[in-house]
Design a protein around this motif. Structure first.
Motif, mmCIF file in Angstrom:
data_model
loop_
_atom_site.group_PDB
_atom_site.id
_atom_site.type_symbol
_atom_site.label_atom_id
_atom_site.label_comp_id
_atom_site.label_asym_id
_atom_site.label_seq_id
_atom_site.Cartn_x
_atom_site.Cartn_y
_atom_site.Cartn_z
ATOM 1 N N CYS A 36 78.362 13.327 42.301
ATOM 2 C CA CYS A 36 78.272 12.620 41.025
ATOM 3 C C CYS A 36 78.309 13.725 39.964
ATOM 4 O O CYS A 36 77.280 14.130 39.416
ATOM 5 C CB CYS A 36 76.974 11.809 40.980
ATOM 6 N N VAL A 37 79.505 14.237 39.704
ATOM 7 C CA VAL A 37 79.685 15.453 38.902
ATOM 8 C C VAL A 37 79.676 15.123 37.409
ATOM 9 O O VAL A 37 80.465 14.309 36.934
ATOM 10 C CB VAL A 37 81.002 16.163 39.277
ATOM 11 N N ARG A 38 78.764 15.770 36.687
ATOM 12 C CA ARG A 38 78.717 15.594 35.233
ATOM 13 C C ARG A 38 79.756 16.467 34.548
ATOM 14 O O ARG A 38 80.459 16.022 33.628
ATOM 15 C CB ARG A 38 77.324 15.919 34.707
ATOM 16 N N ARG A 39 79.828 17.716 34.986
ATOM 17 C CA ARG A 39 80.864 18.635 34.486
ATOM 18 C C ARG A 39 81.184 19.627 35.591
ATOM 19 O O ARG A 39 80.309 19.985 36.389
ATOM 20 C CB ARG A 39 80.383 19.409 33.255
ATOM 21 N N TYR A 40 82.428 20.108 35.603
ATOM 22 C CA TYR A 40 82.783 21.156 36.555
ATOM 23 C C TYR A 40 82.407 22.522 35.990
ATOM 24 O O TYR A 40 83.238 23.391 35.749
ATOM 25 C CB TYR A 40 84.272 21.069 36.922
ATOM 26 N N VAL A 41 81.096 22.643 35.785
ATOM 27 C CA VAL A 41 80.461 23.880 35.348
ATOM 28 C C VAL A 41 79.289 24.098 36.291
ATOM 29 O O VAL A 41 78.545 23.154 36.591
ATOM 30 C CB VAL A 41 79.962 23.781 33.888
ATOM 31 N N VAL A 42 79.093 25.308 36.777
ATOM 32 C CA VAL A 42 78.021 25.562 37.741
ATOM 33 C C VAL A 42 76.680 25.225 37.104
ATOM 34 O O VAL A 42 76.377 25.645 35.984
ATOM 35 C CB VAL A 42 78.040 27.026 38.215
ATOM 36 N N ASP A 43 75.871 24.457 37.830
ATOM 37 C CA ASP A 43 74.580 24.020 37.331
ATOM 38 C C ASP A 43 73.711 25.226 36.997
ATOM 39 O O ASP A 43 73.621 26.179 37.779
ATOM 40 C CB ASP A 43 73.891 23.143 38.385
ATOM 41 N N ASP A 98 83.644 22.543 45.914
ATOM 42 C CA ASP A 98 84.022 21.132 45.991
ATOM 43 C C ASP A 98 84.915 20.723 44.832
ATOM 44 O O ASP A 98 84.818 21.257 43.728
ATOM 45 C CB ASP A 98 82.767 20.245 45.911
ATOM 46 N N PHE A 99 85.744 19.720 45.104
ATOM 47 C CA PHE A 99 86.395 18.971 44.033
ATOM 48 C C PHE A 99 86.344 17.502 44.428
ATOM 49 O O PHE A 99 86.626 17.139 45.571
ATOM 50 C CB PHE A 99 87.839 19.411 43.808
ATOM 51 N N VAL A 100 85.957 16.643 43.467
ATOM 52 C CA VAL A 100 85.776 15.219 43.743
ATOM 53 C C VAL A 100 86.827 14.452 42.931
ATOM 54 O O VAL A 100 86.611 14.162 41.749
ATOM 55 C CB VAL A 100 84.348 14.755 43.370
ATOM 56 N N PRO A 101 87.968 14.124 43.537
ATOM 57 C CA PRO A 101 89.065 13.539 42.750
ATOM 58 C C PRO A 101 88.896 12.073 42.413
ATOM 59 O O PRO A 101 89.508 11.583 41.460
ATOM 60 C CB PRO A 101 90.277 13.732 43.678
ATOM 61 N N ASN A 102 88.081 11.346 43.176
ATOM 62 C CA ASN A 102 88.051 9.895 43.059
ATOM 63 C C ASN A 102 87.183 9.376 41.924
ATOM 64 O O ASN A 102 87.449 8.304 41.381
ATOM 65 C CB ASN A 102 87.571 9.294 44.380
ATOM 66 N N HIS A 103 86.141 10.133 41.552
ATOM 67 C CA HIS A 103 85.179 9.590 40.594
ATOM 68 C C HIS A 103 84.394 10.713 39.914
ATOM 69 O O HIS A 103 84.393 11.853 40.375
ATOM 70 C CB HIS A 103 84.210 8.630 41.288
ATOM 71 N N VAL A 104 83.719 10.364 38.837
ATOM 72 C CA VAL A 104 82.844 11.288 38.114
ATOM 73 C C VAL A 104 81.570 10.531 37.718
ATOM 74 O O VAL A 104 81.474 9.311 37.873
ATOM 75 C CB VAL A 104 83.516 11.880 36.848
ATOM 76 N N ALA A 105 80.614 11.272 37.190
ATOM 77 C CA ALA A 105 79.342 10.683 36.762
ATOM 78 C C ALA A 105 79.531 9.836 35.504
ATOM 79 O O ALA A 105 80.474 10.040 34.726
ATOM 80 C CB ALA A 105 78.338 11.803 36.484
ATOM 81 N N CYS A 138 82.989 0.964 39.069
ATOM 82 C CA CYS A 138 82.288 2.012 39.821
ATOM 83 C C CYS A 138 83.202 2.531 40.934
ATOM 84 O O CYS A 138 84.036 1.796 41.462
ATOM 85 C CB CYS A 138 80.999 1.463 40.426
ATOM 86 N N GLY A 139 83.025 3.800 41.274
ATOM 87 C CA GLY A 139 83.841 4.399 42.321
ATOM 88 C C GLY A 139 83.629 3.719 43.654
ATOM 89 O O GLY A 139 82.525 3.247 43.953
#
Length: 512
Positions: free
Chosen positions: A95-102, A128-135, A173-174
Protein backbone atom coordinates in the motif's frame (compact mmCIF):
# COMPACT_ATOMS: atom_id res chain seq x y z
CA UNK A 1 26.74 -2.65 -9.94
CA UNK A 2 27.90 -6.29 -9.85
CA UNK A 3 27.10 -8.28 -12.98
CA UNK A 4 23.99 -10.45 -12.85
CA UNK A 5 24.76 -14.14 -13.45
CA UNK A 6 22.45 -16.19 -15.64
CA UNK A 7 21.00 -17.94 -12.59
CA UNK A 8 21.21 -15.64 -9.55
CA UNK A 9 20.62 -16.64 -5.93
CA UNK A 10 18.50 -14.03 -4.10
CA UNK A 11 17.82 -13.36 -0.41
CA UNK A 12 14.53 -11.71 0.55
CA UNK A 13 14.55 -9.57 3.70
CA UNK A 14 11.45 -8.07 5.35
CA UNK A 15 13.28 -4.78 5.82
CA UNK A 16 11.20 -3.21 8.62
CA UNK A 17 11.10 -6.40 10.71
CA UNK A 18 14.80 -7.11 10.14
CA UNK A 19 15.81 -3.63 11.26
CA UNK A 20 13.50 -3.96 14.27
CA UNK A 21 15.32 -7.15 15.24
CA UNK A 22 18.70 -5.46 14.81
CA UNK A 23 17.53 -2.52 16.93
CA UNK A 24 16.59 -4.92 19.69
CA UNK A 25 19.84 -6.86 19.28
CA UNK A 26 22.11 -3.82 19.58
CA UNK A 27 20.00 -1.73 21.96
CA UNK A 28 19.99 1.34 19.72
CA UNK A 29 18.06 2.42 16.66
CA UNK A 30 19.24 0.72 13.45
CA UNK A 31 18.17 1.89 10.02
CA UNK A 32 19.64 1.05 6.60
CA UNK A 33 22.47 3.51 7.08
CA UNK A 34 23.48 1.99 10.43
CA UNK A 35 23.48 -1.76 9.76
CA UNK A 36 26.70 -3.19 11.20
CA UNK A 37 29.24 -4.49 8.70
CA UNK A 38 29.08 -7.89 10.38
CA UNK A 39 25.40 -8.19 9.42
CA UNK A 40 26.13 -7.52 5.74
CA UNK A 41 29.09 -9.91 5.96
CA UNK A 42 26.88 -12.65 7.38
CA UNK A 43 24.52 -12.33 4.40
CA UNK A 44 27.38 -12.20 1.91
CA UNK A 45 28.98 -15.31 3.37
CA UNK A 46 26.11 -17.39 2.02
CA UNK A 47 27.17 -16.48 -1.51
CA UNK A 48 24.06 -14.56 -2.55
CA UNK A 49 24.07 -12.61 -5.79
CA UNK A 50 21.41 -10.17 -4.62
CA UNK A 51 19.37 -9.03 -1.64
CA UNK A 52 15.72 -8.10 -2.05
CA UNK A 53 14.94 -5.46 0.57
CA UNK A 54 11.20 -6.01 0.65
CA UNK A 55 9.05 -3.09 1.74
CA UNK A 56 11.29 -0.01 1.72
CA UNK A 57 8.78 2.46 0.24
CA UNK A 58 6.85 5.00 2.27
CA UNK A 59 3.95 3.44 4.20
CA UNK A 60 0.49 4.95 4.10
CA UNK A 61 -1.17 6.47 7.20
CA UNK A 62 -4.53 6.14 5.41
CA UNK A 63 -3.82 2.46 4.77
CA UNK A 64 -2.87 1.89 8.40
CA UNK A 65 -6.13 3.46 9.58
CA UNK A 66 -8.15 1.22 7.23
CA UNK A 67 -6.26 -1.89 8.38
CA UNK A 68 -6.84 -1.00 12.03
CA UNK A 69 -10.60 -1.10 11.42
CA UNK A 70 -10.43 -4.55 9.85
CA UNK A 71 -11.19 -7.20 12.47
CA UNK A 72 -10.02 -10.06 10.26
CA UNK A 73 -6.64 -8.40 9.83
CA UNK A 74 -6.38 -7.58 13.52
CA UNK A 75 -7.06 -11.24 14.33
CA UNK A 76 -4.28 -12.25 11.92
CA UNK A 77 -1.95 -9.79 13.65
CA UNK A 78 -2.73 -11.26 17.07
CA UNK A 79 -2.25 -14.83 15.87
CA UNK A 80 1.23 -13.99 14.58
CA UNK A 81 2.13 -11.65 17.44
CA UNK A 82 0.28 -12.53 20.68
CA UNK A 83 1.32 -9.26 22.37
CA UNK A 84 0.25 -7.16 19.34
CA UNK A 85 -0.27 -3.45 19.94
CA UNK A 86 -1.79 -1.02 17.45
CA UNK A 87 1.59 0.64 16.87
CA UNK A 88 2.90 -2.69 15.56
CA UNK A 89 0.81 -2.14 12.42
CA UNK A 90 3.24 -0.04 10.39
CA UNK A 91 1.22 -0.43 7.19
CA UNK A 92 1.36 -2.77 4.24
CA UNK A 93 4.47 -2.38 2.03
CA UNK A 94 2.11 -3.02 -0.90
CA UNK A 95 0.00 0.00 0.00
CA UNK A 96 2.58 2.49 -1.30
CA UNK A 97 2.11 6.16 -0.45
CA UNK A 98 5.15 7.30 -2.41
CA UNK A 99 8.07 5.59 -4.09
CA UNK A 100 10.42 7.25 -1.64
CA UNK A 101 12.26 5.19 0.98
CA UNK A 102 10.44 5.45 4.30
CA UNK A 103 12.24 7.75 6.74
CA UNK A 104 11.86 5.15 9.49
CA UNK A 105 14.11 2.88 7.42
CA UNK A 106 16.69 5.56 6.76
CA UNK A 107 15.21 7.38 3.77
CA UNK A 108 16.88 7.53 0.34
CA UNK A 109 20.29 8.20 1.90
CA UNK A 110 20.01 5.08 4.05
CA UNK A 111 19.13 2.97 1.03
CA UNK A 112 22.13 4.37 -0.85
CA UNK A 113 24.39 3.29 2.02
CA UNK A 114 22.87 -0.21 2.01
CA UNK A 115 23.30 -0.53 -1.75
CA UNK A 116 26.93 0.50 -1.46
CA UNK A 117 27.53 -2.07 1.30
CA UNK A 118 25.95 -4.80 -0.82
CA UNK A 119 27.96 -3.84 -3.90
CA UNK A 120 31.20 -3.93 -1.88
CA UNK A 121 30.39 -7.58 -1.19
CA UNK A 122 29.49 -8.42 -4.78
CA UNK A 123 25.70 -8.33 -4.30
CA UNK A 124 23.00 -6.50 -6.22
CA UNK A 125 19.94 -4.83 -4.71
CA UNK A 126 16.33 -5.67 -5.57
CA UNK A 127 13.31 -3.57 -4.56
CA UNK A 128 9.53 -3.77 -5.01
CA UNK A 129 7.28 -2.21 -7.58
CA UNK A 130 3.49 -2.47 -7.22
CA UNK A 131 1.91 -1.82 -10.65
CA UNK A 132 -1.71 -2.65 -9.86
CA UNK A 133 -2.57 -0.19 -7.10
CA UNK A 134 -1.43 2.57 -4.74
CA UNK A 135 -2.47 3.90 -1.34
CA UNK A 136 -5.49 6.21 -0.97
CA UNK A 137 -3.15 9.05 -0.01
CA UNK A 138 -0.76 8.63 -2.95
CA UNK A 139 -0.23 12.00 -4.71
CA UNK A 140 -1.74 10.69 -7.95
CA UNK A 141 -5.17 10.44 -6.26
CA UNK A 142 -5.58 14.21 -6.22
CA UNK A 143 -3.15 15.16 -9.00
CA UNK A 144 -4.14 12.54 -11.59
CA UNK A 145 -7.49 10.88 -10.82
CA UNK A 146 -7.61 9.85 -14.49
CA UNK A 147 -4.91 7.26 -13.74
CA UNK A 148 -7.44 5.19 -11.76
CA UNK A 149 -10.40 2.91 -12.39
CA UNK A 150 -13.38 4.91 -11.15
CA UNK A 151 -17.04 4.45 -10.35
CA UNK A 152 -19.89 6.65 -9.28
CA UNK A 153 -21.61 7.54 -6.04
CA UNK A 154 -24.02 4.61 -6.43
CA UNK A 155 -21.09 2.19 -6.59
CA UNK A 156 -19.68 3.59 -3.36
CA UNK A 157 -23.11 3.38 -1.71
CA UNK A 158 -24.03 -0.10 -2.95
CA UNK A 159 -20.61 -1.76 -2.74
CA UNK A 160 -18.55 0.09 -0.09
CA UNK A 161 -16.05 -2.80 0.15
CA UNK A 162 -15.07 -2.35 -3.52
CA UNK A 163 -15.41 1.41 -4.05
CA UNK A 164 -14.39 4.41 -1.99
CA UNK A 165 -15.30 8.08 -2.28
CA UNK A 166 -12.43 10.56 -1.88
CA UNK A 167 -13.24 14.28 -2.08
CA UNK A 168 -16.19 13.68 -4.38
CA UNK A 169 -14.51 11.18 -6.71
CA UNK A 170 -15.34 7.47 -6.51
CA UNK A 171 -12.38 5.15 -6.93
CA UNK A 172 -12.37 1.37 -7.33
CA UNK A 173 -10.36 -0.50 -4.74
CA UNK A 174 -7.53 -2.65 -6.05
CA UNK A 175 -8.34 -6.26 -6.70
CA UNK A 176 -7.41 -9.67 -8.02
CA UNK A 177 -10.40 -10.99 -10.03
CA UNK A 178 -10.63 -14.16 -7.94
CA UNK A 179 -10.83 -12.45 -4.54
CA UNK A 180 -12.65 -9.56 -2.85
CA UNK A 181 -11.17 -6.10 -3.30
CA UNK A 182 -8.33 -4.92 -1.07
CA UNK A 183 -9.90 -2.11 0.98
CA UNK A 184 -6.68 -0.15 1.62
CA UNK A 185 -5.58 0.46 -2.01
CA UNK A 186 -6.96 2.12 -5.14
CA UNK A 187 -6.95 0.42 -8.54
CA UNK A 188 -4.73 1.92 -11.24
CA UNK A 189 -5.99 1.77 -14.82
CA UNK A 190 -3.49 -0.18 -16.91
CA UNK A 191 -5.21 1.01 -20.11
CA UNK A 192 -4.67 4.71 -19.37
CA UNK A 193 -1.82 6.08 -21.57
CA UNK A 194 -0.87 8.78 -19.09
CA UNK A 195 -0.45 6.18 -16.35
CA UNK A 196 1.91 4.10 -18.47
CA UNK A 197 4.16 7.11 -19.00
CA UNK A 198 4.01 7.95 -15.28
CA UNK A 199 4.98 4.36 -14.45
CA UNK A 200 7.97 4.56 -16.79
CA UNK A 201 9.08 7.72 -14.99
CA UNK A 202 8.54 6.06 -11.58
CA UNK A 203 10.51 2.93 -12.46
CA UNK A 204 13.26 5.08 -13.99
CA UNK A 205 13.59 6.78 -10.61
CA UNK A 206 13.65 3.39 -8.85
CA UNK A 207 16.26 2.11 -11.33
CA UNK A 208 18.63 4.83 -10.17
CA UNK A 209 18.44 3.37 -6.65
CA UNK A 210 18.75 -0.39 -7.22
CA UNK A 211 19.61 -3.12 -9.72
CA UNK A 212 16.21 -4.70 -10.31
CA UNK A 213 12.60 -4.91 -9.18
CA UNK A 214 10.14 -7.61 -8.18
CA UNK A 215 6.80 -6.61 -9.71
CA UNK A 216 3.85 -7.45 -7.50
CA UNK A 217 1.04 -9.47 -9.17
CA UNK A 218 2.48 -8.68 -12.60
CA UNK A 219 -0.07 -10.77 -14.52
CA UNK A 220 -2.92 -8.45 -13.47
CA UNK A 221 -1.61 -5.84 -15.93
CA UNK A 222 -1.80 -8.07 -19.02
CA UNK A 223 -4.38 -6.63 -21.42
CA UNK A 224 -6.58 -9.72 -21.48
CA UNK A 225 -6.51 -10.16 -17.70
CA UNK A 226 -7.19 -6.48 -17.03
CA UNK A 227 -10.05 -6.39 -19.52
CA UNK A 228 -11.66 -9.48 -17.96
CA UNK A 229 -11.32 -7.97 -14.50
CA UNK A 230 -12.62 -4.46 -15.18
CA UNK A 231 -14.60 -4.62 -18.44
CA UNK A 232 -15.96 -1.30 -19.65
CA UNK A 233 -14.71 0.53 -16.55
CA UNK A 234 -11.17 0.26 -17.95
CA UNK A 235 -12.03 1.95 -21.23
CA UNK A 236 -10.71 0.92 -24.63
CA UNK A 237 -8.14 -1.84 -24.73
CA UNK A 238 -4.78 -0.45 -25.94
CA UNK A 239 -3.01 -1.78 -29.02
CA UNK A 240 0.12 -2.47 -26.98
CA UNK A 241 0.77 -4.42 -23.78
CA UNK A 242 1.57 -2.58 -20.54
CA UNK A 243 4.80 -4.47 -19.89
CA UNK A 244 5.99 -4.18 -23.49
CA UNK A 245 5.60 -0.42 -23.21
CA UNK A 246 7.41 -0.31 -19.86
CA UNK A 247 10.22 -2.89 -19.80
CA UNK A 248 12.03 -2.11 -23.11
CA UNK A 249 11.91 1.61 -22.32
CA UNK A 250 13.60 1.07 -18.95
CA UNK A 251 16.12 -1.40 -20.37
CA UNK A 252 17.14 1.05 -23.09
CA UNK A 253 18.60 3.28 -20.37
CA UNK A 254 19.39 0.53 -17.82
CA UNK A 255 20.21 -2.57 -19.93
CA UNK A 256 21.22 -4.72 -16.94
CA UNK A 257 18.21 -3.82 -14.81
CA UNK A 258 16.37 -6.99 -13.77
CA UNK A 259 12.60 -7.48 -13.91
CA UNK A 260 11.05 -10.26 -11.79
CA UNK A 261 7.34 -11.03 -12.03
CA UNK A 262 5.20 -12.37 -9.24
CA UNK A 263 3.08 -14.56 -11.50
CA UNK A 264 0.32 -17.14 -11.19
CA UNK A 265 -2.40 -18.82 -13.30
CA UNK A 266 0.09 -20.40 -15.78
CA UNK A 267 0.90 -16.97 -17.23
CA UNK A 268 4.66 -17.25 -16.63
CA UNK A 269 5.52 -17.97 -20.27
CA UNK A 270 3.44 -15.05 -21.49
CA UNK A 271 5.12 -12.67 -19.04
CA UNK A 272 8.53 -13.94 -20.10
CA UNK A 273 7.60 -13.04 -23.67
CA UNK A 274 6.63 -9.56 -22.49
CA UNK A 275 10.17 -8.96 -21.27
CA UNK A 276 10.47 -10.33 -17.72
CA UNK A 277 13.83 -11.85 -16.85
CA UNK A 278 12.29 -14.21 -14.26
CA UNK A 279 8.79 -15.24 -13.19
CA UNK A 280 7.69 -17.01 -10.01
CA UNK A 281 7.57 -20.80 -10.32
CA UNK A 282 4.52 -21.36 -8.12
CA UNK A 283 3.84 -24.65 -9.90
CA UNK A 284 7.09 -26.18 -8.60
CA UNK A 285 6.28 -24.96 -5.08
CA UNK A 286 2.79 -26.47 -5.19
CA UNK A 287 4.06 -29.78 -6.56
CA UNK A 288 6.81 -30.01 -3.97
CA UNK A 289 4.21 -29.48 -1.27
CA UNK A 290 1.33 -31.57 -2.56
CA UNK A 291 2.34 -33.77 -5.49
CA UNK A 292 4.80 -36.57 -6.35
CA UNK A 293 8.20 -36.97 -7.96
CA UNK A 294 6.83 -37.82 -11.39
CA UNK A 295 4.72 -34.64 -11.52
CA UNK A 296 7.82 -32.64 -10.58
CA UNK A 297 9.91 -34.43 -13.22
CA UNK A 298 7.29 -33.66 -15.88
CA UNK A 299 7.36 -29.99 -14.86
CA UNK A 300 11.13 -30.04 -15.39
CA UNK A 301 10.68 -31.51 -18.89
CA UNK A 302 9.50 -28.10 -20.14
CA UNK A 303 11.62 -26.21 -22.66
CA UNK A 304 14.90 -25.00 -21.17
CA UNK A 305 14.26 -21.49 -22.45
CA UNK A 306 11.22 -21.40 -20.18
CA UNK A 307 12.91 -23.16 -17.25
CA UNK A 308 15.83 -20.80 -17.08
CA UNK A 309 13.53 -17.78 -16.64
CA UNK A 310 11.71 -19.17 -13.61
CA UNK A 311 12.31 -18.12 -10.02
CA UNK A 312 12.28 -21.13 -7.66
CA UNK A 313 11.38 -20.98 -3.96
CA UNK A 314 9.91 -22.93 -1.07
CA UNK A 315 9.23 -19.85 1.02
CA UNK A 316 8.62 -16.11 0.60
CA UNK A 317 6.58 -13.46 2.40
CA UNK A 318 3.35 -14.61 0.69
CA UNK A 319 3.74 -18.31 1.49
CA UNK A 320 3.77 -20.10 4.86
CA UNK A 321 7.16 -20.69 6.41
CA UNK A 322 8.87 -23.77 4.97
CA UNK A 323 9.50 -25.15 8.47
CA UNK A 324 5.75 -24.94 9.13
CA UNK A 325 4.80 -26.45 5.75
CA UNK A 326 7.20 -29.34 5.27
CA UNK A 327 8.52 -32.01 7.60
CA UNK A 328 12.17 -31.56 8.53
CA UNK A 329 13.33 -34.18 6.01
CA UNK A 330 11.04 -32.99 3.22
CA UNK A 331 12.13 -29.37 3.64
CA UNK A 332 15.74 -30.34 3.07
CA UNK A 333 15.10 -32.26 -0.13
CA UNK A 334 12.75 -29.52 -1.36
CA UNK A 335 15.47 -26.93 -0.68
CA UNK A 336 18.08 -28.98 -2.54
CA UNK A 337 15.64 -29.31 -5.45
CA UNK A 338 14.82 -25.62 -5.85
CA UNK A 339 18.40 -24.50 -5.20
CA UNK A 340 19.98 -26.64 -7.92
CA UNK A 341 17.58 -26.09 -10.83
CA UNK A 342 18.13 -23.61 -13.66
CA UNK A 343 16.59 -20.19 -13.10
CA UNK A 344 16.79 -17.80 -10.17
CA UNK A 345 16.66 -19.17 -6.61
CA UNK A 346 14.94 -17.26 -3.82
CA UNK A 347 15.55 -17.73 -0.10
CA UNK A 348 13.72 -15.87 2.66
CA UNK A 349 15.22 -14.34 5.79
CA UNK A 350 14.30 -16.59 8.72
CA UNK A 351 14.08 -19.68 6.52
CA UNK A 352 17.55 -20.88 7.50
CA UNK A 353 16.84 -20.50 11.22
CA UNK A 354 13.65 -22.57 10.91
CA UNK A 355 11.17 -19.83 11.78
CA UNK A 356 7.58 -21.08 11.66
CA UNK A 357 5.62 -17.86 12.15
CA UNK A 358 4.99 -15.82 9.01
CA UNK A 359 4.08 -12.35 10.28
CA UNK A 360 1.61 -10.38 8.13
CA UNK A 361 3.49 -7.81 6.06
CA UNK A 362 1.76 -5.02 7.99
CA UNK A 363 3.69 -5.80 11.18
CA UNK A 364 6.87 -3.99 12.15
CA UNK A 365 8.11 -6.73 14.47
CA UNK A 366 7.77 -10.47 14.93
CA UNK A 367 7.77 -12.90 17.88
CA UNK A 368 10.92 -14.46 19.20
CA UNK A 369 11.57 -17.98 17.93
CA UNK A 370 14.51 -20.21 18.81
CA UNK A 371 16.97 -20.83 16.00
CA UNK A 372 17.28 -24.35 14.62
CA UNK A 373 21.06 -24.72 14.53
CA UNK A 374 20.98 -28.02 12.65
CA UNK A 375 18.79 -26.56 9.89
CA UNK A 376 20.96 -23.45 9.73
CA UNK A 377 24.04 -25.63 9.22
CA UNK A 378 22.26 -27.54 6.45
CA UNK A 379 21.41 -24.33 4.58
CA UNK A 380 24.93 -22.99 5.03
CA UNK A 381 26.31 -26.17 3.47
CA UNK A 382 23.78 -26.06 0.64
CA UNK A 383 24.41 -22.40 -0.19
CA UNK A 384 28.15 -22.92 -0.23
CA UNK A 385 27.77 -26.02 -2.39
CA UNK A 386 25.94 -24.00 -5.07
CA UNK A 387 28.25 -20.98 -4.73
CA UNK A 388 30.01 -22.13 -7.86
CA UNK A 389 30.07 -20.85 -11.47
CA UNK A 390 28.65 -24.14 -12.73
CA UNK A 391 25.36 -23.42 -10.92
CA UNK A 392 25.31 -19.78 -12.04
CA UNK A 393 25.84 -20.20 -15.77
CA UNK A 394 26.60 -23.87 -16.52
CA UNK A 395 24.70 -26.31 -18.73
CA UNK A 396 21.79 -28.10 -17.04
CA UNK A 397 20.44 -31.48 -18.17
CA UNK A 398 17.56 -33.56 -16.83
CA UNK A 399 18.76 -37.16 -16.54
CA UNK A 400 16.97 -40.42 -17.27
CA UNK A 401 16.55 -43.02 -14.56
CA UNK A 402 15.34 -46.59 -14.83
CA UNK A 403 14.20 -49.30 -12.46
CA UNK A 404 13.28 -52.95 -12.72
CA UNK A 405 9.99 -54.79 -13.43
CA UNK A 406 9.72 -55.86 -9.80
CA UNK A 407 10.98 -52.55 -8.38
CA UNK A 408 9.31 -49.36 -9.69
CA UNK A 409 10.74 -47.16 -6.91
CA UNK A 410 12.83 -45.27 -9.49
CA UNK A 411 9.63 -43.28 -10.20
CA UNK A 412 10.28 -41.45 -6.92
CA UNK A 413 13.69 -40.25 -8.09
CA UNK A 414 14.46 -37.08 -10.06
CA UNK A 415 17.99 -36.47 -11.31
CA UNK A 416 19.80 -33.69 -13.15
CA UNK A 417 23.35 -32.77 -14.06
CA UNK A 418 25.35 -29.57 -14.36
CA UNK A 419 28.48 -29.07 -16.46
CA UNK A 420 30.83 -26.20 -17.13
CA UNK A 421 34.01 -27.42 -18.81
CA UNK A 422 35.47 -30.02 -16.41
CA UNK A 423 33.31 -28.88 -13.50
CA UNK A 424 30.54 -31.49 -13.23
CA UNK A 425 27.77 -32.00 -10.69
CA UNK A 426 25.06 -34.63 -10.38
CA UNK A 427 21.99 -33.92 -8.20
CA UNK A 428 19.81 -36.86 -7.14
CA UNK A 429 16.66 -36.34 -5.05
CA UNK A 430 14.27 -38.88 -3.60
CA UNK A 431 10.98 -37.00 -3.46
CA UNK A 432 9.13 -39.63 -1.48
CA UNK A 433 8.87 -41.20 1.94
CA UNK A 434 10.09 -44.57 0.62
CA UNK A 435 13.44 -46.19 -0.11
CA UNK A 436 14.43 -46.03 -3.78
CA UNK A 437 16.80 -47.92 -6.04
CA UNK A 438 17.53 -46.95 -9.64
CA UNK A 439 20.02 -46.69 -12.45
CA UNK A 440 20.83 -43.12 -13.48
CA UNK A 441 22.06 -42.42 -17.01
CA UNK A 442 24.84 -39.81 -16.93
CA UNK A 443 24.65 -37.33 -19.85
CA UNK A 444 28.42 -36.85 -20.24
CA UNK A 445 29.49 -39.00 -23.19
CA UNK A 446 33.16 -38.29 -22.47
CA UNK A 447 32.95 -40.15 -19.14
CA UNK A 448 33.59 -43.61 -20.62
CA UNK A 449 37.01 -45.23 -20.30
CA UNK A 450 37.92 -43.62 -16.99
CA UNK A 451 37.17 -44.01 -13.33
CA UNK A 452 35.30 -41.19 -11.64
CA UNK A 453 35.30 -39.85 -8.11
CA UNK A 454 31.92 -38.66 -6.77
CA UNK A 455 32.16 -36.42 -3.70
CA UNK A 456 28.90 -35.48 -1.99
CA UNK A 457 29.22 -31.70 -1.58
CA UNK A 458 26.97 -31.72 1.49
CA UNK A 459 28.11 -34.78 3.42
CA UNK A 460 31.66 -35.22 2.13
CA UNK A 461 31.08 -38.94 1.42
CA UNK A 462 33.18 -40.16 -1.54
CA UNK A 463 32.49 -42.91 -4.09
CA UNK A 464 34.63 -44.25 -6.94
CA UNK A 465 32.70 -45.35 -10.03
CA UNK A 466 33.47 -46.62 -13.54
CA UNK A 467 32.66 -44.10 -16.25
CA UNK A 468 31.51 -46.69 -18.76
CA UNK A 469 29.03 -48.15 -16.29
CA UNK A 470 27.74 -44.65 -15.48
CA UNK A 471 26.73 -44.31 -19.14
CA UNK A 472 25.24 -47.78 -19.46
CA UNK A 473 23.46 -49.41 -17.70
CA UNK A 474 23.80 -46.31 -15.49
CA UNK A 475 25.01 -45.26 -12.06
CA UNK A 476 23.41 -47.43 -9.41
CA UNK A 477 21.68 -45.29 -6.79
CA UNK A 478 20.05 -46.21 -3.52
CA UNK A 479 18.51 -43.53 -1.30
CA UNK A 480 16.42 -43.48 1.85
CA UNK A 481 13.17 -41.51 2.28
CA UNK A 482 13.46 -37.79 1.39
CA UNK A 483 17.20 -38.21 0.86
CA UNK A 484 19.49 -36.66 -1.73
CA UNK A 485 23.00 -36.43 -3.14
CA UNK A 486 24.76 -33.41 -4.60
CA UNK A 487 27.77 -35.05 -6.21
CA UNK A 488 30.80 -33.16 -7.41
CA UNK A 489 32.12 -35.44 -10.15
CA UNK A 490 35.70 -35.60 -11.38
CA UNK A 491 37.92 -38.03 -13.25
CA UNK A 492 40.28 -39.94 -11.00
CA UNK A 493 43.03 -39.36 -13.57
CA UNK A 494 42.86 -35.69 -12.61
CA UNK A 495 44.25 -34.45 -9.34
CA UNK A 496 41.57 -34.61 -6.65
CA UNK A 497 43.24 -31.92 -4.60
CA UNK A 498 41.35 -29.05 -6.22
CA UNK A 499 37.98 -30.68 -5.66
CA UNK A 500 38.85 -31.62 -2.11
CA UNK A 501 40.17 -28.15 -1.29
CA UNK A 502 36.92 -26.68 -2.62
CA UNK A 503 34.88 -29.05 -0.48
CA UNK A 504 37.01 -28.39 2.60
CA UNK A 505 36.59 -24.64 2.04
CA UNK A 506 32.80 -24.94 1.90
CA UNK A 507 32.73 -27.09 5.00
CA UNK A 508 34.88 -24.60 6.93
CA UNK A 509 32.66 -21.67 5.90
CA UNK A 510 29.51 -23.58 6.85
CA UNK A 511 30.94 -24.26 10.30
CA UNK A 512 31.43 -20.57 11.07
Amino acid sequence: MPKWPRYPTIYEVDTWVWLSDLTQKFGSSVDLSRVHSAEWDAIANYGFDAVWLMGVWERSPAGIAIANRNENLLNDFRRALPDFQMQDNVGSPYCVRRYVVDEHLGGPAGLAVARKELAKRGMNLLLDFVPNHVAPDHPWVTEHPEYFVRGNIDDARNDPTSFIDIEGTTFACGRDPYFPAWPDVLQLNAFQPGLRQAVIETISSIANQCDGIRCDMAMLLLNLTFERTWGSRAGQRPATEYWMDVIPTIKKKHPDFLFIAEAYWDLEWELQQKGFDFCYDKKLYDRLEHSNAEDIRLHLCADLGYQQKLLRFIENHDEPRAAATFSSEKERVAAVTMATLPGARLFHEGQFEGRKVRPPVFLGRRPHEPSNQELQSFYANLLHAIDNPVFRDGQWTLCSRTGWPDNPSSQNLVVWAWAKNDDRYLVIVNLSGNNVQARVQIPWQDSAGESWCLIDALSGVTYDRDGKEMLSPGLYVELGPWNFNVFQCGRKSQSRSGSQEQLDSRTAMADR
